[in-house]
Design a protein around this motif. Structure first.
Motif, PDB file in Angstrom:
ATOM      1  N   GLN A  41       5.940   6.276  -7.436  1.00  0.00           N
ATOM      2  CA  GLN A  41       5.930   5.724  -6.070  1.00  0.00           C
ATOM      3  C   GLN A  41       6.822   6.578  -5.039  1.00  0.00           C
ATOM      4  O   GLN A  41       7.927   7.018  -5.708  1.00  0.00           O
ATOM      5  CB  GLN A  41       6.345   4.076  -5.894  1.00  0.00           C
ATOM      6  CG  GLN A  41       5.468   3.335  -6.680  1.00  0.00           C
ATOM      7  CD  GLN A  41       6.009   1.698  -6.863  1.00  0.00           C
ATOM      8  OE1 GLN A  41       7.257   1.609  -6.275  1.00  0.00           O
ATOM      9  NE2 GLN A  41       5.235   0.987  -7.479  1.00  0.00           N
ATOM     10  N   LYS A  42       6.529   7.019  -3.740  1.00  0.00           N
ATOM     11  CA  LYS A  42       7.413   7.455  -2.876  1.00  0.00           C
ATOM     12  C   LYS A  42       8.520   6.567  -2.589  1.00  0.00           C
ATOM     13  O   LYS A  42       8.133   5.958  -1.393  1.00  0.00           O
ATOM     14  CB  LYS A  42       6.692   8.150  -1.792  1.00  0.00           C
ATOM     15  CG  LYS A  42       5.713   9.360  -2.433  1.00  0.00           C
ATOM     16  CD  LYS A  42       5.305  10.086  -1.118  1.00  0.00           C
ATOM     17  CE  LYS A  42       4.391  11.029  -1.538  1.00  0.00           C
ATOM     18  NZ  LYS A  42       3.613  12.168  -0.712  1.00  0.00           N
ATOM     19  N   MET A  43       9.646   6.384  -3.008  1.00  0.00           N
ATOM     20  CA  MET A  43      10.822   5.647  -2.949  1.00  0.00           C
ATOM     21  C   MET A  43      12.010   6.501  -3.068  1.00  0.00           C
ATOM     22  O   MET A  43      12.261   7.045  -3.816  1.00  0.00           O
ATOM     23  CB  MET A  43      10.530   4.345  -3.765  1.00  0.00           C
ATOM     24  CG  MET A  43      11.756   3.448  -4.092  1.00  0.00           C
ATOM     25  SD  MET A  43      11.490   2.219  -5.266  1.00  0.00           S
ATOM     26  CE  MET A  43      10.002   1.354  -4.605  1.00  0.00           C
ATOM     27  N   SER A  44      12.861   6.288  -2.120  1.00  0.00           N
ATOM     28  CA  SER A  44      14.377   6.944  -2.049  1.00  0.00           C
ATOM     29  C   SER A  44      15.279   5.819  -1.520  1.00  0.00           C
ATOM     30  O   SER A  44      15.196   5.303  -0.597  1.00  0.00           O
ATOM     31  CB  SER A  44      14.392   8.161  -1.151  1.00  0.00           C
ATOM     32  OG  SER A  44      15.399   8.761  -0.869  1.00  0.00           O
ATOM     33  N   PHE A  45      16.235   5.770  -2.506  1.00  0.00           N
ATOM     34  CA  PHE A  45      17.357   4.833  -2.441  1.00  0.00           C
ATOM     35  C   PHE A  45      18.467   5.581  -1.604  1.00  0.00           C
ATOM     36  O   PHE A  45      18.697   6.840  -1.879  1.00  0.00           O
ATOM     37  CB  PHE A  45      17.925   4.180  -3.550  1.00  0.00           C
ATOM     38  CG  PHE A  45      16.974   2.987  -3.960  1.00  0.00           C
ATOM     39  CD1 PHE A  45      17.480   1.704  -4.070  1.00  0.00           C
ATOM     40  CD2 PHE A  45      15.729   3.408  -4.399  1.00  0.00           C
ATOM     41  CE1 PHE A  45      16.656   0.737  -4.427  1.00  0.00           C
ATOM     42  CE2 PHE A  45      14.995   2.548  -4.998  1.00  0.00           C
ATOM     43  CZ  PHE A  45      15.517   0.949  -5.018  1.00  0.00           C
ATOM     44  N   ASP A  70       0.786  -1.316   0.067  1.00  0.00           N
ATOM     45  CA  ASP A  70      -0.023   0.099   0.125  1.00  0.00           C
ATOM     46  C   ASP A  70       1.046   1.308  -0.029  1.00  0.00           C
ATOM     47  O   ASP A  70       0.833   2.159   0.960  1.00  0.00           O
ATOM     48  CB  ASP A  70      -1.060  -0.044   1.120  1.00  0.00           C
ATOM     49  CG  ASP A  70      -2.035   1.115   1.129  1.00  0.00           C
ATOM     50  OD1 ASP A  70      -2.110   1.583   0.121  1.00  0.00           O
ATOM     51  OD2 ASP A  70      -2.431   1.170   2.376  1.00  0.00           O
ATOM     52  N   ILE A  71       1.757   1.364  -1.105  1.00  0.00           N
ATOM     53  CA  ILE A  71       2.734   2.527  -1.053  1.00  0.00           C
ATOM     54  C   ILE A  71       2.069   3.763  -1.442  1.00  0.00           C
ATOM     55  O   ILE A  71       0.990   3.667  -2.259  1.00  0.00           O
ATOM     56  CB  ILE A  71       3.787   2.026  -2.140  1.00  0.00           C
ATOM     57  CG1 ILE A  71       4.951   2.988  -1.938  1.00  0.00           C
ATOM     58  CG2 ILE A  71       3.522   2.048  -3.480  1.00  0.00           C
ATOM     59  CD1 ILE A  71       6.321   2.486  -2.620  1.00  0.00           C
ATOM     60  N   ALA A  72       2.659   4.771  -1.105  1.00  0.00           N
ATOM     61  CA  ALA A  72       1.889   6.314  -1.440  1.00  0.00           C
ATOM     62  C   ALA A  72       2.723   6.729  -2.806  1.00  0.00           C
ATOM     63  O   ALA A  72       3.723   6.203  -3.054  1.00  0.00           O
ATOM     64  CB  ALA A  72       2.340   7.291  -0.421  1.00  0.00           C
ATOM     65  N   TYR A  73       1.713   7.396  -3.311  1.00  0.00           N
ATOM     66  CA  TYR A  73       2.159   7.856  -4.684  1.00  0.00           C
ATOM     67  C   TYR A  73       2.236   9.608  -4.785  1.00  0.00           C
ATOM     68  O   TYR A  73       1.593  10.008  -3.772  1.00  0.00           O
ATOM     69  CB  TYR A  73       1.331   7.584  -5.921  1.00  0.00           C
ATOM     70  CG  TYR A  73       1.541   6.085  -6.290  1.00  0.00           C
ATOM     71  CD1 TYR A  73       2.292   5.775  -7.396  1.00  0.00           C
ATOM     72  CD2 TYR A  73       1.044   5.023  -5.599  1.00  0.00           C
ATOM     73  CE1 TYR A  73       2.713   4.520  -8.078  1.00  0.00           C
ATOM     74  CE2 TYR A  73       1.291   3.752  -6.055  1.00  0.00           C
ATOM     75  CZ  TYR A  73       1.926   3.531  -7.215  1.00  0.00           C
ATOM     76  OH  TYR A  73       2.037   2.137  -7.744  1.00  0.00           O
ATOM     77  N   SER A  74       3.185  10.096  -5.422  1.00  0.00           N
ATOM     78  CA  SER A  74       3.338  11.529  -5.545  1.00  0.00           C
ATOM     79  C   SER A  74       1.895  11.967  -6.332  1.00  0.00           C
ATOM     80  O   SER A  74       1.301  11.231  -7.044  1.00  0.00           O
ATOM     81  CB  SER A  74       4.582  11.907  -6.263  1.00  0.00           C
ATOM     82  OG  SER A  74       4.496  11.575  -7.560  1.00  0.00           O
ATOM     83  N   GLU A  75       1.712  13.267  -6.203  1.00  0.00           N
ATOM     84  CA  GLU A  75       0.717  13.961  -6.866  1.00  0.00           C
ATOM     85  C   GLU A  75       1.422  14.555  -8.222  1.00  0.00           C
ATOM     86  O   GLU A  75       2.436  14.739  -8.474  1.00  0.00           O
ATOM     87  CB  GLU A  75       0.002  15.040  -6.031  1.00  0.00           C
ATOM     88  CG  GLU A  75      -0.622  14.625  -4.602  1.00  0.00           C
ATOM     89  CD  GLU A  75      -1.092  15.297  -3.890  1.00  0.00           C
ATOM     90  OE1 GLU A  75      -0.939  16.772  -4.112  1.00  0.00           O
ATOM     91  OE2 GLU A  75      -1.821  15.211  -3.089  1.00  0.00           O
ATOM     92  N   GLY A  76       0.255  15.066  -9.128  1.00  0.00           N
ATOM     93  CA  GLY A  76       0.570  15.669 -10.477  1.00  0.00           C
ATOM     94  C   GLY A  76       0.246  14.748 -11.407  1.00  0.00           C
ATOM     95  O   GLY A  76      -0.516  13.868 -11.372  1.00  0.00           O
TER      96      GLY A  76
END
Length: 223
Positions: free
Chosen positions: A46-50, A35-41
């Protein structure tokens, strides 16, 4: 809710580049029904940062990325779900909830440790090399070449099990690649390294109260 995921990258997967790994995990999130969050626009992602990207050809047991989720199962259940979708060579090792206000992994990485599978260098040589007051090496970039002292960026260095263990600076403030350390060591020892030296990243660290702490020690398991 912010989640930090640690994963291992082994075998032939070491030849898969960073951007392809990002796309790979985006697919894993969808297939595992996270249930991952997504950015708008107009083009939500997916809101994912490595954390610090891994160079092609290096294996690892300490890679990290952060995600934001609306809801989640326990860490144990999520590990099972995610690993069920993984291919051979990729394994999720931990799934931990970050405390409120925690910065993302990319912005806080300050160090990493590596093991280098390289025979033919004695413990005595490694000790003498590390005891030098400075370790100067020609560092090449796309735009320039300059002599730099890499000693302040080497936090630990020792001979271990027919290889070399090192903990070095990593991140935006200072970044030292393990192959540059091995280049300096081979020049000091007057030897040629094998054409293919195998590197493995063991873990990544951030600074807390002046000490290096594993990114895996931030937050906790979800029960």
């Amino acid at each position: 809710m912010k989640i930090r995921i640690r994963f291992a990258k082994q075998g032939m997967i070491k030849f898969i580049g960073h951007l392809d790994m990002v796309r790979y995990f985006q697919k894993v999130m969808r297939r595992a029904s996270v249930d991952i969050a997504y950015s708008e626009g107009f083009s939500p992602h997916q809101k994912m940062s490595f954390a610090a990207p891994l160079s092609v050809g290096i294996t690892s047991r300490g890679e990290y990325f952060d995600i934001e989720v609306h809801s989640t199962d326990s860490s144990m259940v999520m590990l099972e779900k995610l690993n069920h979708q993984n291919i051979e060579g990729v394994e999720i090792l931990s799934y931990r909830q970050l405390p409120k206000g925690a910065k993302n992994a990319m912005s806080i990485v300050a160090g990493a440790d590596y093991f280098v599978f390289a025979k033919g260098i004695s413990k005595e040589t490694v000790d003498k090399f590390y005891k030098q007051s400075s370790i100067e090496i020609l560092k090449k970039t796309k735009r320039s070449e300059k002599i730099v002292d890499i000693k302040p960026m080497i936090y630990e260095l020792r001979h271990e099990n027919e290889g070399i263990y090192m903990k070095v600076a990593q991140g935006s403030a200072a970044n030292l690649k393990p192959d540059l350390v091995m280049q300096a060591l081979s020049e000091f020892a007057g030897i040629s390294l094998p054409e293919f030296v195998q590197y493995e990243r063991l873990d990544m660290y951030c600074l807390q109260d002046g000490k290096l702490v594993s990114l895996d020690d931030i937050g906790g398991d979800i029960e």
